[in-house]
Enzyme design. Structure first.
Site, PDB file in Angstrom:
ATOM      1  CB  SER A 190       2.009  -2.429   2.439  1.00  0.00           C
ATOM      2  OG  SER A 190       2.061  -1.547   1.332  1.00  0.00           O
ATOM      3  CG  ASP A 205      -4.953  -3.174  -2.588  1.00  0.00           C
ATOM      4  OD1 ASP A 205      -4.111  -2.705  -3.377  1.00  0.00           O
ATOM      5  OD2 ASP A 205      -4.680  -3.474  -1.407  1.00  0.00           O
ATOM      6  CG  HIS A 210      -0.802  -3.285  -1.860  1.00  0.00           C
ATOM      7  ND1 HIS A 210      -1.845  -2.689  -1.192  1.00  0.00           N
ATOM      8  CD2 HIS A 210       0.326  -2.909  -1.216  1.00  0.00           C
ATOM      9  CE1 HIS A 210      -1.377  -1.981  -0.178  1.00  0.00           C
ATOM     10  NE2 HIS A 210      -0.057  -2.085  -0.174  1.00  0.00           N
TER      11      HIS A 210
END
Length: 353
Positions: free
Chosen positions: A38, A328, A331
């Site tokens: 991600s 978040d 990340h």
């Protein structure tokens, strides 16, 4: 900051800046490619039947017109910033984006998928793209590139471009520590050996397909990720998990040795392992030196557990995300990425060009 570029908002996605990195004489970097998880997923998971998505607000709130793209951050991510610094283009798109243009194919795309790891079991229940799937898509891409520019030019692009590989965190945080299956098979030292082997095999497959300039990013202090602080660091104190950090350091040490040896066996390759552990630790310990005021929580919601679908349109966000290391609970913000990539550019890019 290294990056200064002015674009009209409506033309931002098409704006290509001049290279900020002083390239060696006759050096050319025609494209930037990303593989992994991600951190470098530019939106591929948008087009998969997976719950690991972020193509909704407040993700992407500071990118272009604030339209979510599937990047797991508030704005730009490492592939974008690397491409920007090399003067390739402003944004690296996701390969699965149905709106992909021919020009995008010539200058680089991301094959990465949130939830992926080096371990083929990591994310196996999430319907994401494993590294083997990403290689298959890359092979498909190569054929498209050959059709577009011809075999000779395609080989030139593939041999001279920059390849970014970012994975490994999910193997520990969402596999080994959580499911227990690998724990029954391996102790942590043996598991890391397998992770390093899988990573080495992947890089060799990339090389066989034409990659020569390959940067592999190491693990951050896993125990200091906001979600892990919340889960295991104590309800109030939320301290870093020393065991996880020690495992990350051990893995990075083994990665470094393995890739150093591998680089000597792959002719004309420029393979480099980028150990970010100490730098990210310094972000946390000496946060004000980098302009961060909050390094223990993310900007989204409470900043303690929100990630992917838990960080959504109903989540409040901090007033100034440039003061936060994390967007978040997992990340970084674009600011966090920028400081990191600034370091990579200054200290490692010369080894890859």
């Amino acid at each position: 900051m290294l990056y200064v570029v002015v674009c009209h908002a409506l033309l931002f996605s098409a704006c290509i800046s001049e290279a900020k990195v002083k390239l060696p004489e006759k050096a050319v970097v025609p494209a930037v490619y990303a593989f992994g998880d991600s951190i470098v997923d530019q939106g591929n998971n948008n087009y998969l039947a997976t719950t690991v998505k972020c193509n909704f607000p407040p993700y992407g709130k500071d990118l272009r017109d604030g339209i979510p793209t599937g990047r797991f951050s508030n704005a730009k991510t490492p592939p974008d910033l690397i491409a920007e610094e090399l003067g390739v283009k402003g944004l690296i798109p996701a390969y699965l984006d149905p709106n992909l243009k021919d020009e995008d194919l010539k200058t680089g795309v991301s094959f990465a998928s949130g939830g992926c790891g080096y371990d083929p079991l990591t994310g196996s229940a999430l319907s994401i793209l494993h590294l083997s799937d990403q290689l298959t898509l890359f092979q498909e891409y190569i054929e498209k590139l050959k059709s577009l520019v011809g075999k000779q030019e395609a080989t030139h692009i593939l041999n001279n471009s920059f390849y970014m590989v970012v994975a490994g965190s999910n193997d520990f945080l969402n596999n080994y520590y959580v499911t227990g299956f690998r724990k029954h098979q391996y102790d942590i030292n043996s598991y890391i050996d397998h992770i390093v082997l899988w990573a080495s095999n992947f890089v060799q497959e990339l090389y066989k397909l034409g990659a020569r300039r390959i940067g592999v990013m190491g693990l951050p202090p896993l125990g200091c990720v906001p979600f892990q602080r919340t889960l295991l660091g104590g309800i109030i104190s939320r301290v870093c998990i020393d065991e996880y950090n020690q495992d990350a350091q051990l893995a990075n040490t083994k990665f470094g040795v393995a890739f150093d040896l591998l680089s000597k066996t792959l002719p004309r390759s420029k393979l480099f392992f980028i150990d970010i552990y100490n730098l990210v630790t310094d972000f946390i310990v000496n946060s004000t030196k980098y302009g961060f005021e909050e390094v223990e929580k993310g900007c989204c919601g409470t900043g303690t557990i929100e990630v992917s679908t838990l960080c959504n349109k109903y989540s409040a966000t901090c007033k100034d995300d440039t003061k936060y290391l994390f967007w978040d609970s997992f990340h970084p913000t674009e600011k966090g990425y920028r400081v990191l990539i600034d370091h990579v550019i200054k200290n490692h890019m010369k080894n890859l060009l």
